[in-house]
Design an enzyme around this catalytic site. Structure first.
Site, PDB file in Angstrom:
ATOM      1  N   GLU A  90     -24.176   3.458  30.292  1.00 15.88           N
ATOM      2  CA  GLU A  90     -25.301   2.815  29.617  1.00 15.88           C
ATOM      3  C   GLU A  90     -26.094   1.952  30.613  1.00 15.88           C
ATOM      4  O   GLU A  90     -27.327   1.971  30.630  1.00 15.88           O
ATOM      5  CB  GLU A  90     -24.772   1.979  28.434  1.00 15.88           C
ATOM      6  N   ASN A 102     -48.064  15.735  14.487  1.00 16.76           N
ATOM      7  CA  ASN A 102     -46.865  15.399  15.261  1.00 16.76           C
ATOM      8  C   ASN A 102     -45.916  16.572  15.111  1.00 16.76           C
ATOM      9  O   ASN A 102     -45.554  16.932  13.994  1.00 16.76           O
ATOM     10  CB  ASN A 102     -46.227  14.121  14.706  1.00 16.76           C
ATOM     11  N   GLY A 103     -45.523  17.165  16.233  1.00 17.34           N
ATOM     12  CA  GLY A 103     -44.611  18.303  16.180  1.00 17.34           C
ATOM     13  C   GLY A 103     -45.026  19.366  17.178  1.00 17.34           C
ATOM     14  O   GLY A 103     -45.811  19.094  18.095  1.00 17.34           O
ATOM     15  N   HIS A 121     -12.676  11.416  43.857  1.00 14.75           N
ATOM     16  CA  HIS A 121     -12.785  12.879  43.739  1.00 14.75           C
ATOM     17  C   HIS A 121     -14.151  13.385  44.186  1.00 14.75           C
ATOM     18  O   HIS A 121     -14.537  14.505  43.858  1.00 14.75           O
ATOM     19  CB  HIS A 121     -12.498  13.311  42.300  1.00 14.75           C
ATOM     20  N   LYS A 158     -30.036   2.557  31.630  1.00 13.19           N
ATOM     21  CA  LYS A 158     -31.056   1.519  31.422  1.00 13.19           C
ATOM     22  C   LYS A 158     -31.793   1.237  32.729  1.00 13.19           C
ATOM     23  O   LYS A 158     -33.005   1.109  32.756  1.00 13.19           O
ATOM     24  CB  LYS A 158     -30.360   0.263  30.954  1.00 13.19           C
ATOM     25  N   GLU A 193     -34.168   4.303  33.667  1.00 15.86           N
ATOM     26  CA  GLU A 193     -35.338   4.541  32.812  1.00 15.86           C
ATOM     27  C   GLU A 193     -36.364   3.417  32.896  1.00 15.86           C
ATOM     28  O   GLU A 193     -37.548   3.637  32.689  1.00 15.86           O
ATOM     29  CB  GLU A 193     -34.938   4.833  31.369  1.00 15.86           C
ATOM     30  N   ARG A 202     -43.714   5.789  19.970  1.00 14.82           N
ATOM     31  CA  ARG A 202     -43.449   7.204  19.765  1.00 14.82           C
ATOM     32  C   ARG A 202     -44.120   8.088  20.820  1.00 14.82           C
ATOM     33  O   ARG A 202     -43.781   9.266  20.966  1.00 14.82           O
ATOM     34  CB  ARG A 202     -43.945   7.642  18.387  1.00 14.82           C
ATOM     35  N   LYS A 215     -39.953   6.767  22.115  1.00 18.99           N
ATOM     36  CA  LYS A 215     -38.795   6.196  21.425  1.00 18.99           C
ATOM     37  C   LYS A 215     -38.092   7.202  20.521  1.00 18.99           C
ATOM     38  O   LYS A 215     -36.879   7.209  20.434  1.00 18.99           O
ATOM     39  CB  LYS A 215     -39.238   4.980  20.595  1.00 18.99           C
ATOM     40  N   TRP A 250     -47.727  12.014  22.598  1.00 18.65           N
ATOM     41  CA  TRP A 250     -46.776  12.285  23.684  1.00 18.65           C
ATOM     42  C   TRP A 250     -46.926  13.775  23.939  1.00 18.65           C
ATOM     43  O   TRP A 250     -46.529  14.607  23.124  1.00 18.65           O
ATOM     44  CB  TRP A 250     -45.359  11.938  23.239  1.00 18.65           C
ATOM     45  N   CYS A 267     -45.179  12.231  18.545  1.00 17.56           N
ATOM     46  CA  CYS A 267     -46.409  11.457  18.468  1.00 17.56           C
ATOM     47  C   CYS A 267     -46.318  10.557  17.242  1.00 17.56           C
ATOM     48  O   CYS A 267     -45.413  10.674  16.439  1.00 17.56           O
ATOM     49  CB  CYS A 267     -47.592  12.394  18.312  1.00 17.56           C
TER      50      CYS A 267
HETATM   51  C1  F6R Z   1     -32.305   4.902  26.114  1.00 18.72           C
HETATM   52  C2  F6R Z   1     -32.813   5.417  24.872  1.00 18.72           C
HETATM   53  C3  F6R Z   1     -32.579   6.854  24.563  1.00 18.72           C
HETATM   54  C4  F6R Z   1     -32.135   7.011  23.102  1.00 18.72           C
HETATM   55  C5  F6R Z   1     -31.990   8.503  22.753  1.00 18.72           C
HETATM   56  C6  F6R Z   1     -31.476   8.702  21.348  1.00 18.72           C
HETATM   57  O1  F6R Z   1     -32.603   3.556  26.266  1.00 18.72           O
HETATM   58  O2  F6R Z   1     -33.424   4.712  24.110  1.00 18.72           O
HETATM   59  O3  F6R Z   1     -31.638   7.421  25.422  1.00 18.72           O
HETATM   60  O4  F6R Z   1     -30.926   6.348  22.923  1.00 18.72           O
HETATM   61  O5  F6R Z   1     -33.246   9.119  22.890  1.00 18.72           O
HETATM   62  O6  F6R Z   1     -32.323   8.133  20.403  1.00 18.72           O
HETATM   63  P1  F6R Z   1     -31.852   7.858  18.931  1.00 18.72           P
HETATM   64  O7  F6R Z   1     -30.771   6.847  18.966  1.00 18.72           O
HETATM   65  O8  F6R Z   1     -33.061   7.376  18.208  1.00 18.72           O
HETATM   66  O9  F6R Z   1     -31.337   9.165  18.385  1.00 18.72           O
END
Ligand code: F6R
Length: 615
Positions: free
Chosen positions: A488, A98-99, A511, A492, A495, A27, A610, A74, A2
């Site tokens: 990657e 937060n936690g 395989h 992307k 998500e 967040r 995030k 969150w 959060c």
């Molecule tokens: C994908 C994304 C997440 C972060 C992951 C790690 O677009 O943003 O997969 O890469 O949660 O986050 P960090 O880099 O902040 O440890």
């Protein structure tokens, strides 16, 4: 996961709290709340949903208050409803968190037995009642002293992680905080003090920050900030200045943060290179890279731990670092690393890669590696973040604030930093000759302008998205370094657009996954002219033979690839070293434009946050 914010000073308006929360909305964004304390008492407003829902209630808050707290949630315990939104109140105590409080059930039973009534399903409400209870038990001193003593008692009883922001109606010009495991910074300006989960919330108001450490309580007043250890002794540390600006956190004319941030790939790479490479001598400046104090010469291997996109940047760098250093490089998902038997020693460099510098899994992984005797390095984007504090050394990626929840420019900056780490190791260990090293330095310098050219593909990819946005599933394939790029790209896409996507090493197709191929399956094939080009072309032929639809990403003017593909994206010509930086760009754009076409919430996709500060 959060976001928390707190203010004490001359006076702040509801808009102040809302704007600060907006900067933390990455967040968590399922519910939110604000509490403002004035001479007439406290007013709390909470709302389910995004901050726009809370915004509708701002008129119910006082025009200004000397003390206030805000929260964007969150959900972990209890659904994202108004009742579960923070802050929570118990008597004179108003608290947000937060936690996760792991022992909340036992504490709740004890508090219910004492007659406390619970109005939410959250773990946080336990902390509010517990603090109230302990505050009532204190008989010595004025209300502020009693609050400090009560807080010390409360933190002893809590298991889990927390960053609390707390008001007490009996101390109307004081704000309290406590931290263990969840991020918390405090900031100071003339006559004002602030607390927040991240510096982005406060850059508009101050550049002077201090990162609160675990086991610390903070008492904030308009005149200053006092920190004390949970054991009661005073702590003193200097504030540091951050260089981030407000403009860096605005959309700058782009429709979404994500699009702006994709367009900032070149800048993120250039800034991460800046000062770390010396063009005249063709060498790496290891002091600027932050690795000077590490025993680079005596290392016997590298282990990189990371999650999500950062894990893919790390996986990609393995190919490069091994090729220039000849050191073995293992890359682990941080969330799995801790369940393996640790084999690290003082000759192992364990590198944590994290944009936020807060990811709980990555933090735990690096802590356990350090405890087992490894050397540790943090590659993080947020200065002063928790993971950086946990490591022997810190190398900052210079992508600037990344607001879009899906990571884009940070990936480019991480890759740049990891390439620099590889070259720094090669330089110090003399694994490359001076002319080979210079050759790589000359290559790195070209990346920003080449990536800039790749961004010119945006318009054609937007058109392409019209043909792909209705698909329910896609495969991505790549070989060698293009495999992590494929991973990657598929992350992307899923998500952002909620389309199912999987990525495979192209050689693995036969395989098993090839069974999925028929005329309904589209495959994004990464096939630039690298050492694996011919083999990848054969895989594309195999897909085509089974009726699969091919979207090929290769280099400009590749007639052979274009002829095989149903759709073809050509990136500008470049060397093999630079290729992964280039092929990532169309994949980020592809995911972005498909999400826009589908109308999903690009900057805040569902169920995500995030900074993932839960394990
Ligand atoms: C994908 C994304 C997440 C972060 C992951 C790690 O677009 O943003 O997969 O890469 O949660 O986050 P960090 O880099 O902040 O440890």
């Amino acid at each position: 996961m959060c976001g928390v914010i707190g203010y004490v000073g001359r006076g702040a308006s509801p808009a102040f709290f809302l704007n600060a929360l907006r900067r933390l909305e990455y967040r968590g964004y399922d519910s939110a709340g604000i509490a403002m304390l004035t001479a007439d008492g406290v007013v709390i407003q909470r709302a389910e949903g995004k901050l726009s829902q809370l915004e509708r209630k701002l008129d119910n808050l006082p025009a200004t208050a000397k003390v206030g707290i805000g929260h964007t949630r969150w959900a972990t315990h209890g659904k994202p409803t108004e009742n579960n939104a923070h802050p929570h109140r118990s008597g004179p105590i108003v608290l947000l968190h937060n936690g996760i409080i792991e022992n909340y059930r036992q504490l709740k039973e004890m508090l219910v037995a004492k007659g406390y009534e619970f109005l939410s399903e959250t773990d946080t409400e336990v902390a509010a009642h517990l603090l109230h209870d302990e505050y009532k038990n204190q008989t010595q001193g004025n209300p502020e002293e009693r609050m400090r003593l009560a807080l010390r008692e409360v933190v002893k009883q809590l298991k889990g992680a927390f960053a609390f922001g707390i008001l007490c109606l009996d101390t109307p010009e004081v704000l309290y905080a406590a931290k263990l495991g969840s991020p918390l910074v405090v900031g100071q300006a003339e006559g004002e003090s602030f607390l927040a989960s991240g510096i982005t919330a406060l850059v508009e108001h101050t550049r002077q920050f201090l990162v609160v450490e675990d086991h610390e309580l903070v008492v904030l007043k308009s005149t200053g900030i006092e920190i004390e250890h949970f054991n009661g002794y005073a702590v003193s540390r200097p504030f540091s200045k951050v260089e981030w600006s407000v403009a860096m956190m605005e959309k700058g004319g782009y429709r979404h943060f994500m699009l702006k941030e994709i367009h900032e790939h070149p800048q993120a790479i250039a800034q991460t290179l800046n000062g770390r490479i010396q063009r005249d001598s063709g060498t790496i400046n290891i002091a600027d890279l932050g690795v000077e104090k590490l025993p680079l010469k005596s290392l016997s291997r590298l282990q990189i731990v990371a999650c999500g996109t950062s894990f893919y940047a790390a996986s990609l760098s393995k190919y490069f670092i091994e090729s220039v250093t000849h050191l073995p490089v293992e890359v682990d998902l941080a969330s799995e690393y801790r369940y393996r038997t640790s084999t690290v020693n003082a000759q192992t460099l364990v590198v944590a890669v994290s944009q936020s510098g807060e990811t709980a899994d990555t933090l735990q992984a690096i802590k356990s590696a350090r405890a087992a005797g490894a050397q540790t390095l943090a590659i993080v984007n947020v200065p002063g973040s928790t993971i950086a504090h946990a490591c022997h050394a810190e190398s900052l990626t210079k992508a600037g604030p990344e607001i879009g929840v899906a990571s884009t420019k940070a990936f480019a900056a991480q890759l740049t930093d990891l390439y620099l780490l590889g070259l720094a190791l090669a330089q110090e260990r003399q694994a490359l000759s001076a002319s080979e090293l210079r050759g790589y330095v000359d290559e790195l310098v070209k990346i920003p302008s080449l990536v800039e050219r790749a961004l010119g593909l945006s318009e054609s990819i937007e058109k392409l998205a019209n043909r792909y946005h209705q698909l329910s599933s896609l495969l991505f394939i790549g070989r060698g370094p293009q495999w992590p790029v494929a991973l990657e790209g598929s992350l992307k896409l899923k998500e952002l657009s909620y389309i199912h996507a999987e990525a495979y090493a192209a050689g693995e197709l036969k395989h098993g996954p090839i069974a999925l191929i028929d005329e309904n399956m589209s495959v994004v094939c990464l096939a630039p002219r690298d050492a694996y080009y011919e083999k990848t072309l054969s895989n594309i032929e195999e897909i085509k033979a089974r009726g699969g639809r091919i979207l090929a990403i290769g280099q400009e003017n590749d007639a052979q690839l274009a002829a095989l593909a149903d759709d073809y994206i050509g990136i500008p010509e470049c060397s093999e070293t630079i290729l992964p930086f280039m092929t990532t760009v169309p994949l980020h754009l592809f995911a972005y434009w498909i999400a826009v076409r589908k109308g999903t919430d690009v900057d805040q996709p569902r169920n995500l946050a995030k900074s993932v500060t839960v394990e």
